[in-house]
Design a protein around this motif. Structure first.
Motif, PDB file in Angstrom:
ATOM      1  N   LEU A 235       0.766  -1.067  -0.009  1.00 30.37           N
ATOM      2  CA  LEU A 235       0.082  -0.006   0.075  1.00 30.37           C
ATOM      3  C   LEU A 235       0.932   1.262  -0.114  1.00 30.37           C
ATOM      4  O   LEU A 235       0.189   2.434  -0.096  1.00 30.37           O
ATOM      5  N   ARG A 309      -7.901   6.998   0.664  1.00 33.30           N
ATOM      6  CA  ARG A 309      -7.695   6.074  -0.100  1.00 33.30           C
ATOM      7  C   ARG A 309      -9.037   5.794  -1.021  1.00 33.30           C
ATOM      8  O   ARG A 309      -9.965   4.927  -0.438  1.00 33.30           O
ATOM      9  N   VAL A 312     -10.936   1.469  -3.573  1.00 31.00           N
ATOM     10  CA  VAL A 312      -9.738   0.766  -3.433  1.00 31.00           C
ATOM     11  C   VAL A 312     -10.313  -0.632  -4.184  1.00 31.00           C
ATOM     12  O   VAL A 312     -11.332  -0.899  -4.347  1.00 31.00           O
ATOM     13  N   SER A 313      -9.052  -1.344  -4.623  1.00 32.14           N
ATOM     14  CA  SER A 313      -9.523  -2.762  -5.329  1.00 32.14           C
ATOM     15  C   SER A 313      -9.686  -3.591  -4.129  1.00 32.14           C
ATOM     16  O   SER A 313      -9.377  -3.324  -3.210  1.00 32.14           O
ATOM     17  N   GLU A 316      -6.430  -4.222  -2.372  1.00 31.58           N
ATOM     18  CA  GLU A 316      -5.950  -3.129  -1.588  1.00 31.58           C
ATOM     19  C   GLU A 316      -6.976  -3.227  -0.354  1.00 31.58           C
ATOM     20  O   GLU A 316      -6.305  -2.994   0.751  1.00 31.58           O
ATOM     21  N   LYS A 317      -8.264  -3.647  -0.399  1.00 33.54           N
ATOM     22  CA  LYS A 317      -9.026  -3.680   0.651  1.00 33.54           C
ATOM     23  C   LYS A 317      -8.411  -4.688   1.608  1.00 33.54           C
ATOM     24  O   LYS A 317      -8.333  -4.330   2.918  1.00 33.54           O
TER      25      LYS A 317
END
Length: 583
Positions: A235, A309, A312-313, A316-317
């Motif tokens: 991240l 953010r 988020v994908s 990413e989550k």
């Protein structure tokens, strides 16, 4: 009349206990011979563009995963709303690993009336309880087919729910059709709505189907603890910093107001020190609100310690959960009945600080998996008396602005978990354990299987389907008023209402507001309900701790509307201008 109303199964414990007392070794053969083919109506896959997804879309997808985990179905047929979506649906379902255990195909809603005859579905899943459920029942009757209907309560606060209930009175629904509520709170509100409709319109019980409480299930193997340093590196975060995460749509209309989270963080950081940062993540559903959040951070002087953010994908989550030390879920909106992100965070070994509100009362066990914060909601009678006569988004905004998560205690909870690492780690362990034991999709799939097969099992044993499987709805629907405001119907979502004996005191933030204009989120409609000219007098009156009843009585002497005075007080508490019963 003479209809024998559906059964009620409340929660995983009820369902599994009943199954253990009544199942036989032949259950698998009984159910497998009766259930084979599943039809999924639109909304599970949702929009072609993921940025358009909403919580209900993800929620219905989670429930579909649980249906697959029942192991009752060999074929799954998805129905796309438009021909233009055919290719997108085919690509999307092809990419889902857990659908590979079944045969999957995509069909068109345009041809549903033919497909139900051709394929003889065992179950049709309508992702949200809406008027389409009554339409499905009518289609079943018209085509002479025998499929069961499963629908799920997600957001009960929209008028469509009442419309669906009223249609159900006359629709040819069956006792074995199933309405699933994903939380006890949602179940209680459904009963309250039924009582309200019965009182207001003088109609019989407007629910003619089984009801159950089976929560959403998540994949705890996907949402699981991981290497924190790797997550931070992925991240671009500093692994030496501690993080508080709040994840949800950037929408004050249908998610939650971020302002109180920011105020709680400002207070907590004064005690925790500079090693902590706040991460605000989620879909940028309302761009203007996100810009206001950024402005607020600048005005509060903390934009350097708050990370935003948006959008988020999935990867990413999960990384955000693994990188975080505390998850904050300050829900304030009546459309929320469950709270998926809290369960996902718990599954990743993150303790949750949540509002004592709706489904969080069940998912977050205070002192075991996280901490719940007192949440106050008024009971209004003259403001928005009928929710069906106002724009849905506006209605939810105006109601949510009076749902006050106690900011002082939210800050205290963050400070407690941030300063006591052994306690935080113990709650983190409890959070992961509860997520895997209660909310894992395989567990939920087993519970859903029991609910879907109980009637078949009982029939095979020659038992009456109204035996001890559950209570009948007639006995559970409360006697209610004919009021239709969300404050009246959803008041039990909160911890309580404020009372006259509660003490109010102006916070440091409220004191600052006496000398300068604070950056608060307002719409013209909010200004119509708020007495903005009273905010500073209220804060001045509460510089010294004062009982609410005295403050309120002084304001009413000027001839102000009592509900609007209360609206203003709750809003001031919500924004952290006033603290309740300071310790």
């Amino acid at each position: 009349m003479g209809h024998k109303h559906g059964l009620v199964f409340t929660g995983l414990t009820d369902v599994l206990d009943y199954h253990s007392r009544n199942s036989t070794p032949q259950d698998e053969n009984v159910t497998r011979s009766l259930t084979r083919r599943l039809a999924i109506l639109p909304m599970v896959v949702g929009s072609v563009q993921k940025s358009d997804f909403r919580g209900a879309v993800f929620g219905s997808g989670y429930m579909l995963r649980s249906l697959i985990e029942t192991r009752l179905y060999d074929e799954v047929h998805f129905f796309a709303p438009l021909l233009a979506h055919q290719g997108a649906y085919e690509r999307m379902v092809a990419d889902v690993p857990w659908l590979r255990s079944v045969r999957v195909s995509v069909h068109q809603m345009l041809h549903l009336h033919k497909e139900v005859v051709t394929h003889d579905y065992d179950l049709v899943f309508a992702p949200t309880f809406s008027p389409e459920v009554a339409g499905l029942a009518a289609l079943r009757k018209a085509t002479g087919t025998d499929f069961r209907i499963l629908s799920v309560i997600y957001s009960i606060s929209y008028p469509d729910t009442e419309t669906a209930m009223l249609l159900n009175m006359h629709a040819p629904l069956r006792d074995d059709d199933l309405l699933n509520c994903t939380s006890e709170s949602g179940f209680s509100i459904m009963l309250a709505l039924a009582g309200h409709l019965r009182k207001r319109f003088g109609v019989p019980l407007p629910l003619k189907l089984d009801m159950a409480v089976v929560p959403y299930g998540i994949d705890t193997e996907e949402f699981c603890p991981g290497d924190r340093d790797q997550a931070c590196a992925f991240l671009g975060l500093d692994a030496g910093t501690r993080y508080i995460l709040s994840l949800g749509r950037f929408s004050v209309v249908d998610k939650f107001d971020i302002g109180p989270v920011i105020e709680a963080f400002v207070r907590a950081r004064q005690r925790l020190g500079g090693s902590w940062k706040l991460i605000l993540a989620g879909a940028a559903a309302h761009g203007t609100y996100l810009e206001w959040v950024k402005l607020l951070l600048m005005r509060r002087g903390i934009d350097d310690v708050v990370i935003i953010r948006p959008d988020v994908s999935d990867a990413e989550k999960v990384a955000l959960y693994r990188a975080s030390d505390i998850f904050v879920a300050p829900s304030d909106n009546p459309q929320e009945t469950f709270g998926l992100t809290a369960i996902e965070a718990m599954s990743c070994n993150v303790p949750v600080v949540a509002a004592d509100w709706d489904g969080y009362k069940e998912s977050v066990v205070h002192g075991e998996t996280g901490l719940r914060v007192p949440t106050y909601m008024p009971r209004f009678t003259s403001i928005l008396p009928d929710r069906k006569l106002i724009d849905n988004s506006l209605m939810h905004l105006l109601v949510a602005q009076t749902v006050a998560v106690d900011v002082a205690r939210l800050a205290e909870a963050i400070i407690l978990l941030g300063s006591d690492e052994p306690y935080r780690l113990r709650l983190a362990e409890g959070a992961r354990q509860r997520a895997t034991n209660v909310y894992d999709v395989r567990q939920v799939g087993a519970a859903l299987r029991h609910v879907l097969t109980i009637r078949e099992m009982m029939a095979a044993e020659g038992n009456d389907a109204t035996g001890d499987a559950g209570e009948t709805l007639d006995n559970l629907v409360p006697v209610t008023s004919d009021a239709a405001s969300l404050w009246d119907l959803f008041g039990d979502f909160s911890t309580r209402s404020l009372v006259g004996a509660d003490t109010l005191v102006t916070s440091e933030y409220g004191t600052a507001g006496l000398a300068e204009t604070l950056p608060v989120y307002l719409t013209p409609e909010m200004e119509e309900l708020l007495y903005l000219d009273l905010v500073r007098p209220i804060c001045r009156a509460c510089v010294t701790a004062s009982p609410l009843e005295g403050v309120r009585a002084a304001l009413l002497m000027s001839g102000r509307d009592p509900d609007r005075v209360d609206y203003t007080i709750y809003w001031a508490v919500k924004q952290g201008l006033l603290d309740v019963n300071p310790t």
